[in-house]
Design an enzyme around this catalytic site. Sequence first.
Site, PDB file in Angstrom:
ATOM      1  N   GLU A 105       0.813  -1.205   0.000  1.00  0.00           N
ATOM      2  CA  GLU A 105       0.000   0.000   0.000  1.00  0.00           C
ATOM      3  C   GLU A 105       0.854   1.265   0.000  1.00  0.00           C
ATOM      4  O   GLU A 105       0.569   2.212  -0.725  1.00  0.00           O
ATOM      5  CB  GLU A 105      -0.883  -0.045   1.257  1.00  0.00           C
ATOM      6  CG  GLU A 105      -1.773   1.131   1.464  1.00  0.00           C
ATOM      7  CD  GLU A 105      -2.883   1.208   0.451  1.00  0.00           C
ATOM      8  OE1 GLU A 105      -3.097   0.218  -0.271  1.00  0.00           O
ATOM      9  OE2 GLU A 105      -3.502   2.281   0.364  1.00  0.00           O
ATOM     10  N   ASP A 106       1.890   1.278   0.800  1.00  0.00           N
ATOM     11  CA  ASP A 106       2.584   2.545   1.081  1.00  0.00           C
ATOM     12  C   ASP A 106       4.023   2.631   0.594  1.00  0.00           C
ATOM     13  O   ASP A 106       4.668   3.650   0.797  1.00  0.00           O
ATOM     14  CB  ASP A 106       2.582   2.805   2.603  1.00  0.00           C
ATOM     15  CG  ASP A 106       1.180   3.090   3.125  1.00  0.00           C
ATOM     16  OD1 ASP A 106       0.358   3.557   2.332  1.00  0.00           O
ATOM     17  OD2 ASP A 106       0.924   2.841   4.313  1.00  0.00           O
TER      18      ASP A 106
END
Length: 739
Positions: free
Chosen positions: A82-83
């Site tokens: 996700e990041d």
Amino acid sequence: MQETIKVITFEKLMEQLPEHYTVADRELVQRAYRVAEEAHRGQKRHSGEPYINHCVAVASILADLRMPPEVIIAGLLHDTVEDTPLTLEDIRRDFGDTVANLVNGVTKLTNLPRVSRGDQHAADGGNGSQLPEEIEAAKTRKQDLKSETLRKTFLAMGEDVRVVLIKLADRLHNMRTLYAAPEEKQKRIAKETLDIFAPLANRLGIWQIKWELEDLSFRYVNPEKYKEIASQLSEKRPDREAQIEAIKKNLSQLLAKHNIHAEISGRPKHIYSIYKKMTQKGKPFDLVRDVRAVRLIVPDIPSCYAALGVIHTHWRPIPGEFDDYIAAPKDNFYQSLHTAVIYDDKRPLEVQIRTPEMHMNAEYGIASHWRYKEGGRVSDKAFEERINWLRRMMEWRSEVSDAQEFVEGMKTDVFQDRVYVFTPRGDIIDLAAGSTPIDFAYHVHTDIGHRCRGARVNGKLVPLYQELKTGDQVEILTAKRGGPSRDWLNPNLGLVKTQRARSKIKAWFKKQEVEQNLAQGRAALEHELHRLGITETNFENLARELGYKTPDELFIAIGTGDLSISRVIRRFAESEENADTLVIGAQPKESPSANAIEVVGLKGLLSQMAKCCTPMPGDQIVGYITRGRGATIHRQDCPNILRLKDKERLLQVGWGKVEHTYPVHIKIRAYDRKGLMSDISTLLDSEGVNIADVSVNANHTIASLDLTIEVKNLDQLSRILTRIENLPNVIEAHRVKPG
Ligand code: MN
């Protein structure tokens, strides 16, 4: 509420790993840490600490639950996809399918709130320049996204419960560190946790996570009450602890006399549960706060009842406080004996009695499955039952496409209190409190629900809106055939309570309509395509491009009115494959009309083509400012321009986007009337469409008009044909197939 949370170091996590982990397992965990640490390097949490601390903390919570290595590893990596630049493929390559699938599952769950974070600005009031309705819309959007996230969370549960455990661990650590988050976020997250995640932990039986989520949330949702209860609790703590010590001693001597070996502990009080007790039972604070509670763990079930007998004969039981959750486990599989007695000092004492197995199950719920596994135990009935329960629940839930509805259903069906009723054969059916005979019927079998016409409760005929109570025996009276009534869906009539029954009823009506909608949708689309002179259509591709799995789904959407024909036609014309069809068999015509020209620096200036040199698109051109008639466009090599002395009046101009039009042959049949042709030409004029050719053929009453018109695209053609058909006396208008 400033505080510091102890940072869990990676070394600490390694020590925490279950002892049965192999050397290879431990090395993999170490590698996952290195990968996560490198990926998140430079990223910071709200608190300012390095992001990796969060990942280690989440893994540590999972290690506390004694989860298997792949879950710990996925916990360390849960935010990387996700990041960070790390991809799912990287993880699959380095850690295998299981870990990759778990991380993917968690990522899918976090994907949506990220969008909602993007909306945050608008939803929280924005920068002041937004219209109220925009803010309103953003709020709705946010609400939808939130529901959608929750829907995905629950669906993920049905797929792999380990994903949900990681999500719960993630939420728990986020709650532990919520003090560092912006204030407006604190309340929102805390409320969501209290509404959804704590009940979810409860439903999965993970008491350890449930109470902590509750207490952490409560302090943000209701800070005053939290402080009040917390401070009063700590005030009385030394006194209470001394009392508990004395009670423990007393109890263990008493039980030893009866040859019952029991492990006795004081039961910690949780702030939110005290608050709930206060509000639910309407008891004054003192009474709730001062209740002492102990827990007995005894070797087996007979010892549970033996201990209960000893306690009940020694102290007077308080009526209504005894619950046998061993004979009738709670629907999250919790088992124990609960009672309360008047103790020696004439004040109440709460007692819970259970076996070690029940205790582990009570503390760790579904997660205890992995503890049994490591103990080498083969059968784990509770786990199987839980998983089956999840599957059953998800079965119908996947049919609910509206997220809001889904979440509401989740709240009523799963998290509310339950009633237990009996079938005529004596089987127990577990229903949401407030359920009616119709809910019961659908629970037993969808078909019984559809054919339900009446009900007997405990042998007596009852109206279908009657709420069922625990212990009721319910018999459904059915018709031979037929379906549900529309009334059942009317919330004002209170005939159906559960989302499960509601969605089955809706599905029944939908199915009735499906066939009809399919036929209508198909006919409408075929008619339009025919009218546009399109003979070959790949419905498979068209459906896919519009986001439908099959042509049938596409037809149904048209039939129900969810999808408009004009959208289908637009999409059809836009698609690559139909680029040729867009030309619709006609040669494009470039029209060097004056409005196709952009006059640099003097946009909007009236302009026209010079008659002397008739410039064509592609020619080098120049504008000449006339007196009173705007600008005239000439070729740059026009003798008139070359000869010009007053160069001041020349303007630099270029060709704008040349508009292609396509000559298309259409046929109109109508009952002849005065002014028909003029109506048609007015209509075409309003569309900015040129008529290249007309021939009219009137025989008696029916007129047949053949027109060649120059249209821009298929969409426009479709619109024009529809508009013409709507003129008085027109029977039909369609395109004459080219070629
Ligand atoms: Mn996270």
